[in-house]
Write an enzyme that holds these catalytic residues in place. Structure first.
Site, PDB file in Angstrom:
ATOM      1  N   ARG A   1       0.896  -1.158   0.000  1.00  0.00           N
ATOM      2  CA  ARG A   1       0.000   0.000   0.000  1.00  0.00           C
ATOM      3  C   ARG A   1       0.929   1.200   0.000  1.00  0.00           C
ATOM      4  O   ARG A   1       1.688   1.416   0.950  1.00  0.00           O
ATOM      5  CB  ARG A   1      -0.856  -0.036   1.259  1.00  0.00           C
ATOM      6  CG  ARG A   1      -1.680   1.225   1.537  1.00  0.00           C
ATOM      7  CD  ARG A   1      -1.907   1.259   3.045  1.00  0.00           C
ATOM      8  NE  ARG A   1      -2.804   2.263   3.527  1.00  0.00           N
ATOM      9  CZ  ARG A   1      -2.433   3.502   3.849  1.00  0.00           C
ATOM     10  NH1 ARG A   1      -1.197   3.920   3.664  1.00  0.00           N
ATOM     11  NH2 ARG A   1      -3.319   4.315   4.375  1.00  0.00           N
TER      12      ARG A   1
ATOM     13  N   TYR B   1       3.797  26.833  -3.020  1.00  0.00           N
ATOM     14  CA  TYR B   1       4.384  27.162  -1.714  1.00  0.00           C
ATOM     15  C   TYR B   1       5.192  25.958  -1.241  1.00  0.00           C
ATOM     16  O   TYR B   1       4.692  25.133  -0.467  1.00  0.00           O
ATOM     17  CB  TYR B   1       3.288  27.468  -0.691  1.00  0.00           C
ATOM     18  CG  TYR B   1       2.235  28.432  -1.188  1.00  0.00           C
ATOM     19  CD1 TYR B   1       2.527  29.798  -1.301  1.00  0.00           C
ATOM     20  CD2 TYR B   1       0.962  28.001  -1.543  1.00  0.00           C
ATOM     21  CE1 TYR B   1       1.563  30.689  -1.774  1.00  0.00           C
ATOM     22  CE2 TYR B   1       0.003  28.884  -2.010  1.00  0.00           C
ATOM     23  CZ  TYR B   1       0.302  30.228  -2.132  1.00  0.00           C
ATOM     24  OH  TYR B   1      -0.646  31.102  -2.591  1.00  0.00           O
TER      25      TYR B   1
ATOM     26  N   ASP C   1      -4.647   4.178  -0.397  1.00  0.00           N
ATOM     27  CA  ASP C   1      -5.722   4.574   0.521  1.00  0.00           C
ATOM     28  C   ASP C   1      -5.957   6.078   0.392  1.00  0.00           C
ATOM     29  O   ASP C   1      -5.104   6.879   0.767  1.00  0.00           O
ATOM     30  CB  ASP C   1      -5.292   4.209   1.957  1.00  0.00           C
ATOM     31  CG  ASP C   1      -6.407   4.405   2.967  1.00  0.00           C
ATOM     32  OD1 ASP C   1      -7.447   4.983   2.620  1.00  0.00           O
ATOM     33  OD2 ASP C   1      -6.217   3.965   4.128  1.00  0.00           O
TER      34      ASP C   1
ATOM     35  N   HIS D   1      -8.315   7.657   1.964  1.00  0.00           N
ATOM     36  CA  HIS D   1      -8.718   8.120   3.299  1.00  0.00           C
ATOM     37  C   HIS D   1      -9.846   9.139   3.217  1.00  0.00           C
ATOM     38  O   HIS D   1      -9.920  10.056   4.043  1.00  0.00           O
ATOM     39  CB  HIS D   1      -7.516   8.704   4.040  1.00  0.00           C
ATOM     40  CG  HIS D   1      -7.182   7.959   5.303  1.00  0.00           C
ATOM     41  ND1 HIS D   1      -7.754   8.288   6.509  1.00  0.00           N
ATOM     42  CD2 HIS D   1      -6.355   6.926   5.540  1.00  0.00           C
ATOM     43  CE1 HIS D   1      -7.277   7.473   7.431  1.00  0.00           C
ATOM     44  NE2 HIS D   1      -6.429   6.630   6.872  1.00  0.00           N
TER      45      HIS D   1
ATOM     46  N   GLU E   1      -8.623   2.423  -1.848  1.00  0.00           N
ATOM     47  CA  GLU E   1      -9.351   2.358  -0.573  1.00  0.00           C
ATOM     48  C   GLU E   1      -9.996   3.699  -0.219  1.00  0.00           C
ATOM     49  O   GLU E   1      -9.386   4.756  -0.418  1.00  0.00           O
ATOM     50  CB  GLU E   1      -8.361   1.951   0.521  1.00  0.00           C
ATOM     51  CG  GLU E   1      -9.000   1.832   1.878  1.00  0.00           C
ATOM     52  CD  GLU E   1      -7.968   1.498   2.948  1.00  0.00           C
ATOM     53  OE1 GLU E   1      -6.884   0.997   2.611  1.00  0.00           O
ATOM     54  OE2 GLU E   1      -8.260   1.757   4.125  1.00  0.00           O
TER      55      GLU E   1
ATOM     56  N   GLU F   1     -13.264   0.438   7.234  1.00  0.00           N
ATOM     57  CA  GLU F   1     -12.663   0.502   8.571  1.00  0.00           C
ATOM     58  C   GLU F   1     -13.437   1.399   9.536  1.00  0.00           C
ATOM     59  O   GLU F   1     -13.183   1.349  10.735  1.00  0.00           O
ATOM     60  CB  GLU F   1     -11.203   0.946   8.478  1.00  0.00           C
ATOM     61  CG  GLU F   1     -11.022   2.360   7.978  1.00  0.00           C
ATOM     62  CD  GLU F   1      -9.569   2.719   7.702  1.00  0.00           C
ATOM     63  OE1 GLU F   1      -8.936   2.037   6.893  1.00  0.00           O
ATOM     64  OE2 GLU F   1      -9.088   3.675   8.301  1.00  0.00           O
TER      65      GLU F   1
ATOM     66  N   ARG G   1     -13.602  -4.055   4.420  1.00  0.00           N
ATOM     67  CA  ARG G   1     -12.436  -4.038   5.308  1.00  0.00           C
ATOM     68  C   ARG G   1     -12.746  -3.454   6.692  1.00  0.00           C
ATOM     69  O   ARG G   1     -12.145  -2.461   7.126  1.00  0.00           O
ATOM     70  CB  ARG G   1     -11.247  -3.337   4.669  1.00  0.00           C
ATOM     71  CG  ARG G   1     -11.510  -2.036   3.973  1.00  0.00           C
ATOM     72  CD  ARG G   1     -10.274  -1.507   3.285  1.00  0.00           C
ATOM     73  NE  ARG G   1      -9.261  -0.988   4.168  1.00  0.00           N
ATOM     74  CZ  ARG G   1      -8.174  -1.654   4.552  1.00  0.00           C
ATOM     75  NH1 ARG G   1      -7.915  -2.867   4.150  1.00  0.00           N
ATOM     76  NH2 ARG G   1      -7.295  -1.094   5.364  1.00  0.00           N
TER      77      ARG G   1
ATOM     78  N   GLU H   1      -4.163  -6.821   5.353  1.00  0.00           N
ATOM     79  CA  GLU H   1      -3.206  -5.780   5.749  1.00  0.00           C
ATOM     80  C   GLU H   1      -2.497  -6.246   7.014  1.00  0.00           C
ATOM     81  O   GLU H   1      -3.132  -6.693   7.963  1.00  0.00           O
ATOM     82  CB  GLU H   1      -3.974  -4.479   6.022  1.00  0.00           C
ATOM     83  CG  GLU H   1      -3.118  -3.301   6.399  1.00  0.00           C
ATOM     84  CD  GLU H   1      -3.968  -2.053   6.688  1.00  0.00           C
ATOM     85  OE1 GLU H   1      -5.092  -2.204   7.187  1.00  0.00           O
ATOM     86  OE2 GLU H   1      -3.499  -0.937   6.400  1.00  0.00           O
TER      87      GLU H   1
ATOM     88  N   TRP I   1      -9.827  13.930   8.141  1.00  0.00           N
ATOM     89  CA  TRP I   1      -8.639  13.100   8.286  1.00  0.00           C
ATOM     90  C   TRP I   1      -8.771  11.875   7.396  1.00  0.00           C
ATOM     91  O   TRP I   1      -7.843  11.386   6.806  1.00  0.00           O
ATOM     92  CB  TRP I   1      -8.474  12.673   9.746  1.00  0.00           C
ATOM     93  CG  TRP I   1      -7.472  11.597   9.898  1.00  0.00           C
ATOM     94  CD1 TRP I   1      -7.692  10.284  10.171  1.00  0.00           C
ATOM     95  CD2 TRP I   1      -6.057  11.741   9.762  1.00  0.00           C
ATOM     96  NE1 TRP I   1      -6.513   9.605  10.214  1.00  0.00           N
ATOM     97  CE2 TRP I   1      -5.490  10.462   9.948  1.00  0.00           C
ATOM     98  CE3 TRP I   1      -5.219  12.825   9.478  1.00  0.00           C
ATOM     99  CZ2 TRP I   1      -4.116  10.232   9.881  1.00  0.00           C
ATOM    100  CZ3 TRP I   1      -3.856  12.599   9.407  1.00  0.00           C
ATOM    101  CH2 TRP I   1      -3.311  11.312   9.603  1.00  0.00           C
TER     102      TRP I   1
HETATM  103  C1  GCO Z   1      -5.403   1.786   7.027  1.00  0.00           C
HETATM  104  C2  GCO Z   1      -5.922   2.900   7.871  1.00  0.00           C
HETATM  105  C3  GCO Z   1      -5.097   3.309   9.044  1.00  0.00           C
HETATM  106  C4  GCO Z   1      -5.849   4.343   9.884  1.00  0.00           C
HETATM  107  C5  GCO Z   1      -5.572   4.137  11.333  1.00  0.00           C
HETATM  108  C6  GCO Z   1      -6.352   5.095  12.201  1.00  0.00           C
HETATM  109  O1  GCO Z   1      -6.022   1.547   6.011  1.00  0.00           O
HETATM  110  O2  GCO Z   1      -4.455   1.132   7.428  1.00  0.00           O
HETATM  111  O3  GCO Z   1      -6.503   3.900   7.136  1.00  0.00           O
HETATM  112  O4  GCO Z   1      -3.816   3.674   8.753  1.00  0.00           O
HETATM  113  O5  GCO Z   1      -5.512   5.636   9.523  1.00  0.00           O
HETATM  114  O6  GCO Z   1      -5.863   2.818  11.670  1.00  0.00           O
HETATM  115  O7  GCO Z   1      -6.090   4.839  13.555  1.00  0.00           O
HETATM  116 MG    MG Z   2      -7.525   2.906   5.530  1.00  0.00          MG
END
Ligand code: GCO
Ligand code: MG
Length: 406
Positions: free
Chosen positions: A147, A157, A214, A216, A240, A266, A287, A343, A406
């Site tokens: 990953r 910047y 990922d 996120h 992801e 997650e 996942r 993972e 985040w």
């Molecule tokens: C992943 C996840 C993690 C999360 C973390 C948060 O796919 O492995 O996104 O890296 O950010 O578990 O606590």
């Molecule tokens: Mg993740």
């Protein structure tokens, strides 16, 4: 036999791990993971103040009954804190069931469906060249799937560097102490760089390597559609969290527009919540996180449900859950029919001296031995009196100073 004691156990080993320890009236001990990154003490309170009283004196064999007693019997159900505490209890009860039967969890769950299971690790690079070099090292050590994540420097910047979430153990953890400055984020810079980097990775590393990225949920649905399309020639194993887990319409749009495989899950904490994602086949891989989804009992149900809808597993296995959780994931990886990939963010150097495990990762594949239960032992003396040091995921801010997801 009955449950004689239930306690939380703070077991730091490179990170703030929290376990649930269950002891039976005849002296069997079970351990489960109950670590919730950055909110560890909230879970400790739930275990010690609220769950213990529901469990002591009960027959430890009736896991489904006890799971329901905690989940449905107290009205307040769901959410990361309660489900993490429940997951810890559930894993500890399965650990005891295995130890009493003299069988490893994979055998209790029906036996092996495969001899070994494909694993992936995180690789982070500060730029494209470093990312490719570090990926080559991982592949040379045996891994077949990675990953990848990278830092982006803002073209206007250059003092602004945008770091993607990652858990490349050798690059250090990203958690910070209270009061530390927030991280910065700019989606445009990221979206314009990602496809080029993915293509360069594919070209440099060859066609057989599993490449995972990922997002996120840091970008909009239309940005995700663009990215998913542009990534098609790179042939990702999966992309992801291209949209927030609850935005099923956005996920449906992404899938209708692109053939890039998608994985999400997650941030689901309950079986009910994730059903629609699976039933509508909005993902190729589901996942959820064993430690935040209530443990083995609901994970097995989800795996079977997903099997019926031809969705594979790619369960969350970050470094912020502890070795008993990783062990459960390894047992599941060997047994579920629809296993996809696992993972495996492990820090074995930090674990040693506290945890021993019957899980091995060799040549990029996971195997598990015959030790009864989860196969994880904890040296409690090594963590006795250990102090909790608060650390959380950093917040992110955009160029206007607003909080960015985040
Ligand atoms: C992943 C996840 C993690 C999360 C973390 C948060 O796919 O492995 O996104 O890296 O950010 O578990 O606590
Ligand atoms: Mg993740």
């Amino acid at each position: 036999m009955s449950i004689a004691a239930v306690t939380s156990l703070f077991a730091p080993a490179g990170r703030n791990y929290v376990l649930v320890k269950v002891v039976t009236s005849d002296g069997l001990v079970g351990y489960g993971d109950a670590t919730l990154n950055g909110r560890e003490l909230a879970v400790v309170t739930v275990i010690d103040e609220y769950l213990r009283g529901l469990l002591v004196g009960e027959d430890e064999a009736n896991i489904e009954y006890l799971w329901r007693k905690i989940y449905q019997g107290t009205y307040w159900q769901g959410g990361p804190v309660l489900m993490t505490a429940l997951a810890g209890v559930d894993m500890a009860l399965w650990d005891i069931k295995g130890k009493r039967a003299g069988l490893p969890l994979w055998s209790l769950l029906g036996g092996r469906a495969r001899e070994r299971a494909l694993a992936y690790v995180h690789v982070h690079g500060r730029d494209r060249d470093e990312l490719i070099a570090r990926s080559r090292e991982k592949l040379a050590s045996g891994f077949r799937a990675i990953r990848f994540s990278f830092d982006s420097v803002d073209p206007r910047y250059p003092e602004l560097v945008y770091t993607q979430a990652h858990q490349d153990v050798s690059a250090g953890w990203i958690e910070r102490a209270d009061g530390d400055p927030p991280g910065a984020w700019d989606s445009r810079t990221y979206v314009s760089e990602l496809p080029g980097i993915a293509h360069a990775m594919r070209e440099a590393l060859g066609s057989s390597v599993g490449l995972i990225h990922d997002v996120h949920s840091r970008i909009t649905a239309s940005e995700s559609v663009r990215v998913a399309k542009e990534l098609e020639p790179a042939g990702l194993f999966f992309l992801e969290d291209p949209a927030p887990h609850h935005d099923l319409d956005a996920l449906a749009t992404i899938r209708s527009q692109s053939t890039t495989p998608v994985a999400v899950g997650e941030l689901y904490f309950e079986l009910d919540g994730v059903c629609e994602l699976v039933r509508r086949r909005l993902v190729d891989f589901v996942r959820v996180d064993i430690s935040h989804f209530g443990g083995i009992t609901p994970m097995v149900k989800l795996a079977h449900l997903a099997e019926a809808f031809h969705v594979q597993t790619a369960f969350h296995g970050p470094g912020d859950i502890s070795p008993p959780a990783h062990a459960v994931l390894a047992h599941l990886a060997l047994t579920v029919a629809n296993f996809g990939i696992q993972e495996m963010v492990e820090d074995r150097a930090a674990w040693s001296g506290v945890f021993s495990t019957s899980v091995t990762v060799e040549d990029g594949f996971i195997t598990v031995g015959d030790t009864p239960g989860l196969g994880v032992d904890v040296d409690e003396a090594a963590v006795r009196g250990a102090h909790y040091v608060k650390a959380s995921l950093p917040t992110l801010r955009d160029a206007m100073g607003a909080v960015h997801p985040w």
